[in-house]
Motif scaffolding. Structure first.
Motif, PDB file in Angstrom:
ATOM      1  N   ARG A   1      12.676   9.245  -8.943  1.00  0.00           N
ATOM      2  CA  ARG A   1      12.994   9.750  -7.935  1.00  0.00           C
ATOM      3  C   ARG A   1      11.405   8.499  -7.557  1.00  0.00           C
ATOM      4  N   LEU A   2      10.346   7.633  -8.525  1.00  0.00           N
ATOM      5  CA  LEU A   2       9.316   7.118  -7.378  1.00  0.00           C
ATOM      6  C   LEU A   2      10.449   5.880  -7.182  1.00  0.00           C
ATOM      7  N   ALA A   3      11.024   5.224  -7.436  1.00  0.00           N
ATOM      8  CA  ALA A   3      11.317   3.674  -7.630  1.00  0.00           C
ATOM      9  C   ALA A   3      12.590   4.783  -6.266  1.00  0.00           C
ATOM     10  N   LEU A   4      13.235   5.435  -6.016  1.00  0.00           N
ATOM     11  CA  LEU A   4      13.846   5.525  -4.986  1.00  0.00           C
ATOM     12  C   LEU A   4      13.002   5.821  -3.206  1.00  0.00           C
TER      13      LEU A   4
ATOM     14  N   SER B   1       0.707  -1.340   0.049  1.00  0.00           N
ATOM     15  CA  SER B   1      -0.200   0.012  -0.367  1.00  0.00           C
ATOM     16  C   SER B   1       0.334   0.988   0.258  1.00  0.00           C
ATOM     17  N   LEU B   2       2.521   0.895   0.073  1.00  0.00           N
ATOM     18  CA  LEU B   2       2.612   2.774   0.518  1.00  0.00           C
ATOM     19  C   LEU B   2       3.566   2.521  -1.030  1.00  0.00           C
ATOM     20  N   MET B   3       3.779   1.912  -1.430  1.00  0.00           N
ATOM     21  CA  MET B   3       4.072   1.816  -3.116  1.00  0.00           C
ATOM     22  C   MET B   3       2.903   2.184  -3.722  1.00  0.00           C
ATOM     23  N   THR B   4       1.614   1.827  -3.484  1.00  0.00           N
ATOM     24  CA  THR B   4       0.365   2.373  -4.074  1.00  0.00           C
ATOM     25  C   THR B   4       0.339   3.784  -3.882  1.00  0.00           C
ATOM     26  N   GLU B   5       0.329   4.679  -3.135  1.00  0.00           N
ATOM     27  CA  GLU B   5       0.780   5.742  -2.244  1.00  0.00           C
ATOM     28  C   GLU B   5       1.571   6.769  -3.829  1.00  0.00           C
ATOM     29  N   ASP B   6       2.516   5.949  -3.723  1.00  0.00           N
ATOM     30  CA  ASP B   6       3.684   6.363  -3.850  1.00  0.00           C
ATOM     31  C   ASP B   6       3.701   6.621  -5.554  1.00  0.00           C
ATOM     32  N   ILE B   7       3.364   5.980  -6.017  1.00  0.00           N
ATOM     33  CA  ILE B   7       2.512   6.120  -7.141  1.00  0.00           C
ATOM     34  C   ILE B   7       1.880   7.545  -7.695  1.00  0.00           C
ATOM     35  N   LYS B   8       0.699   6.976  -6.592  1.00  0.00           N
ATOM     36  CA  LYS B   8      -0.481   7.736  -6.848  1.00  0.00           C
ATOM     37  C   LYS B   8      -0.345   9.460  -6.895  1.00  0.00           C
ATOM     38  N   LYS B   9       0.784   9.723  -5.979  1.00  0.00           N
ATOM     39  CA  LYS B   9       1.774  10.737  -5.343  1.00  0.00           C
ATOM     40  C   LYS B   9       2.373  10.954  -6.795  1.00  0.00           C
ATOM     41  N   MET B  10       3.077  10.315  -7.386  1.00  0.00           N
ATOM     42  CA  MET B  10       3.548  10.712  -8.676  1.00  0.00           C
ATOM     43  C   MET B  10       3.613  11.609 -10.078  1.00  0.00           C
ATOM     44  N   CYS B  11       1.707  10.157 -10.009  1.00  0.00           N
ATOM     45  CA  CYS B  11       1.125  10.771 -10.808  1.00  0.00           C
ATOM     46  C   CYS B  11       0.215  12.010 -10.880  1.00  0.00           C
TER      47      CYS B  11
ATOM     48  N   VAL C   1      18.952 -16.139  -6.794  1.00  0.00           N
ATOM     49  CA  VAL C   1      18.282 -15.593  -7.812  1.00  0.00           C
ATOM     50  C   VAL C   1      18.504 -14.767  -7.203  1.00  0.00           C
ATOM     51  N   CYS C   2      18.239 -13.762  -8.036  1.00  0.00           N
ATOM     52  CA  CYS C   2      18.168 -11.945  -7.654  1.00  0.00           C
ATOM     53  C   CYS C   2      17.475 -11.561  -6.061  1.00  0.00           C
ATOM     54  N   ILE C   3      17.697 -11.844  -5.012  1.00  0.00           N
ATOM     55  CA  ILE C   3      16.860 -10.953  -3.141  1.00  0.00           C
ATOM     56  C   ILE C   3      15.489 -10.198  -3.806  1.00  0.00           C
ATOM     57  N   GLY C   4      15.855  -9.217  -4.835  1.00  0.00           N
ATOM     58  CA  GLY C   4      15.047  -8.313  -5.291  1.00  0.00           C
ATOM     59  C   GLY C   4      13.412  -8.615  -6.307  1.00  0.00           C
ATOM     60  N   GLN C   5      14.038  -9.723  -6.313  1.00  0.00           N
ATOM     61  CA  GLN C   5      12.453  -9.827  -7.581  1.00  0.00           C
ATOM     62  C   GLN C   5      11.138  -9.331  -6.928  1.00  0.00           C
ATOM     63  N   HIS C   6      10.714 -10.197  -6.374  1.00  0.00           N
ATOM     64  CA  HIS C   6       9.850  -9.893  -5.453  1.00  0.00           C
ATOM     65  C   HIS C   6       9.126  -7.535  -5.428  1.00  0.00           C
ATOM     66  N   LEU C   7      10.113  -7.587  -5.002  1.00  0.00           N
ATOM     67  CA  LEU C   7      10.280  -5.950  -5.295  1.00  0.00           C
ATOM     68  C   LEU C   7       9.749  -5.498  -7.144  1.00  0.00           C
ATOM     69  N   ALA C   8      10.813  -5.348  -6.942  1.00  0.00           N
ATOM     70  CA  ALA C   8      10.322  -4.931  -9.015  1.00  0.00           C
ATOM     71  C   ALA C   8       9.274  -5.748  -8.976  1.00  0.00           C
ATOM     72  N   VAL C   9       8.691  -6.547  -9.152  1.00  0.00           N
ATOM     73  CA  VAL C   9       8.144  -7.320 -10.041  1.00  0.00           C
ATOM     74  C   VAL C   9       6.388  -6.074  -9.179  1.00  0.00           C
ATOM     75  N   LEU C  10       5.918  -6.370  -8.186  1.00  0.00           N
ATOM     76  CA  LEU C  10       4.979  -6.252  -7.542  1.00  0.00           C
ATOM     77  C   LEU C  10       5.324  -4.035  -7.931  1.00  0.00           C
ATOM     78  N   GLU C  11       6.369  -3.895  -7.471  1.00  0.00           N
ATOM     79  CA  GLU C  11       6.692  -2.361  -7.935  1.00  0.00           C
ATOM     80  C   GLU C  11       6.674  -1.978  -9.316  1.00  0.00           C
ATOM     81  N   LEU C  12       6.444  -2.964 -10.863  1.00  0.00           N
ATOM     82  CA  LEU C  12       6.278  -2.621 -11.666  1.00  0.00           C
ATOM     83  C   LEU C  12       4.939  -2.268 -12.617  1.00  0.00           C
ATOM     84  N   ARG C  13       4.361  -4.051 -11.672  1.00  0.00           N
ATOM     85  CA  ARG C  13       2.755  -4.072 -11.767  1.00  0.00           C
ATOM     86  C   ARG C  13       1.960  -3.006 -11.124  1.00  0.00           C
ATOM     87  N   LEU C  14       2.391  -2.929 -10.045  1.00  0.00           N
ATOM     88  CA  LEU C  14       1.390  -1.054  -9.293  1.00  0.00           C
ATOM     89  C   LEU C  14       1.951   0.338 -10.458  1.00  0.00           C
ATOM     90  N   ALA C  15       2.630   0.222 -10.535  1.00  0.00           N
ATOM     91  CA  ALA C  15       2.665   1.735 -11.046  1.00  0.00           C
ATOM     92  C   ALA C  15       2.408   1.380 -12.607  1.00  0.00           C
TER      93      ALA C  15
END
Length: 447
Positions: A157-160, A128-138, A390-404
């Protein structure tokens, strides 16, 4: 062992008379082939390697620039699981040299702390924190009312901010412009130096960026550790600090900040470059985002099958990590291939994902390829590596991309304009990252 290897003209020849072999078992492009590659592609090494994977597809590997490139499925899987990490040998001058990525000698406590940061459940708890950041960017993009929007800059900026909220539980306020100095350091180091080779690691500009990165990261870690903690569960960044101390925690935070930011900021512009080429697909994906909007806002982990398939296809056609490095400290056999001690092995993901011998229409963008039976056509899909490494950041990357992507499509229609560059790629060979060579600009209209 391979008994017959094709010449450049396709005719077979006896192995004993082959000048292409450097060790009797691994094909090596002849001087003629190397000359033709140079004349055709110049310094575009990625394109040379991609062509060589097709030329040597029957052998499944070749030697180029003193490295062994593997793209046979069985050999690649064996190398991934059997050989040691090889990234650290490329990172001598990198800010990531002393991170989890750059060293295989980290303590079990450090490994456990880092693993807990990136556990799928930990990531999804903060969706939900990702969602709020993406909506803020929009909202901020809307407020600027620009005809040409730099999606690369906004993605950085969003990813950071998402790294700050999800991994560090800290407000970095990058979308408000408070981390532009940090982002400039990242761009100088990762893009200007390692990808574009416009400056060297010995240049004053690189050294200043490296020093500034260290100072800024140190301050961010101090802020994170001093933050009042009213929760029962100990914050993840505190766990990391307790496991390995301030200096090592700071070094690993550089990895979180840089790698966690660059992957998303590389992928989102690629997605919209392709969707502006295929507006009917953009509309179909937008319809899915609109149809499932209420469910997604209530539960950000809600499945979006078409968008998820499109993301998988992007990571197949343009894998952000184009290769996986491995090394061996003792002589080893991979099947019937013998590797001498300290061989420099590269599992060539880019070649595997784009091979016409593994994928139908391998160079064609087919966003719904991973829906239904076609998803099963190849068992060698490794955008994040495979196995225990396997890349340790895969779950972060996939969820972030899908929501963004879903929220951006729900908010804007994307189209190209005179400022939109052609989609061309550069490779950071030290950190194993490929991304567009220029910032991606688009015209955005409110939906």
């Amino acid at each position: 062992m391979v008994s017959n290897i094709p010449h450049g003209d396709g005719t077979p020849t006896d192995r004993e008379n082959m000048p292409w072999f450097s060790d009797g078992s691994i094909p090596n492009p002849s001087l003629i082939i190397q000359y033709l590659l140079q004349k055709t592609f110049g310094d575009e090494k990625l394109k040379k390697l991609e062509l060589l994977t097709q030329f040597y597809h029957k052998q499944g590997l070749f030697r180029f620039d003193d490295k062994i490139y593997i793209f046979n499925q069985k050999l690649a899987q064996t190398a991934i699981n059997k050989l040691e990490k090889g990234a650290e040998k490329y990172l001598d001058n990198s800010p990531l040299k002393d991170t989890f990525l750059g060293s295989s000698q980290k303590s079990p406590e450090t490994r456990r702390a880092i693993a807990s940061l990136f556990r799928k459940t930990s990531i999804e708890e903060r969706a939900s924190l990702m969602t709020e950041d993406i909506k803020k960017m929009c909202l901020k993009i809307k407020q600027q009312s620009l005809r040409s929007v730099n999606i690369t800059h906004w993605s950085l900026r969003l990813a950071l901010d998402i790294v700050g909220h999800v991994l560090l539980q800290l407000d970095l306020n990058a979308l408000d412009g408070e981390q532009d100095e940090l982002l400039e350091c990242m761009v100088t180091i990762l893009h200007k130096c390692y990808a574009l080779n416009e400056i060297s690691t010995e240049s004053d500009e690189f050294k200043r960026a490296n020093e500034d990165l260290d100072r800024i990261t140190s301050n961010i870690l101090k802020d994170a550790l001093e933050k009042d903690d009213t929760t029962i569960q100990k914050r993840l960044v505190v766990q990391l600090h307790e496991a390995c101390g301030f200096e090592e925690a700071k070094d690993n935070m550089k990895l979180f900040l840089m790698a966690g930011t660059e992957t998303t900021a590389s992928s989102i512009p690629v997605v919209f470059s392709l969707l502006t080429d295929y507006p009917h697909i953009q509309e179909e994906l937008r319809d899915e985002a609109i149809d499932r909007w209420s469910e997604m806002i209530a539960d950000p982990t809600t499945s979006l099958p078409k968008i998820e398939s499109m993301i998988k296809e992007i990571l197949r056609l343009y894998p952000i990590a184009p290769f996986i490095s491995r090394q061996n400290n003792v002589p080893v056999n991979l099947g019937n291939i013998h590797l001498d001690q300290h061989s420099d092995v590269v599992i060539f993901t880019w070649g595997i994902h784009r091979s016409p011998y593994l994928w139908h229409d391998s160079k064609v963008f087919k966003p719904f390829r991973f829906l239904g039976e076609e998803a099963l056509q190849s068992n060698m899909y490794i955008p994040f590596g495979a196995g225990s490494r396997v890349c340790i950041g895969q779950h972060l990357a996939v969820l972030e991309l899908r929501l963004a992507i879903a929220i951006l499509l729900h908010t804007f229609t994307f189209s190209k304009n005179l400022s939109t560059p052609d989609l061309k790629f550069v490779v950071d060979w030290a950190h194993a990252v490929v991304h567009p060579d220029k910032d991606m600009m688009f015209t955005l209209q409110n939906v």
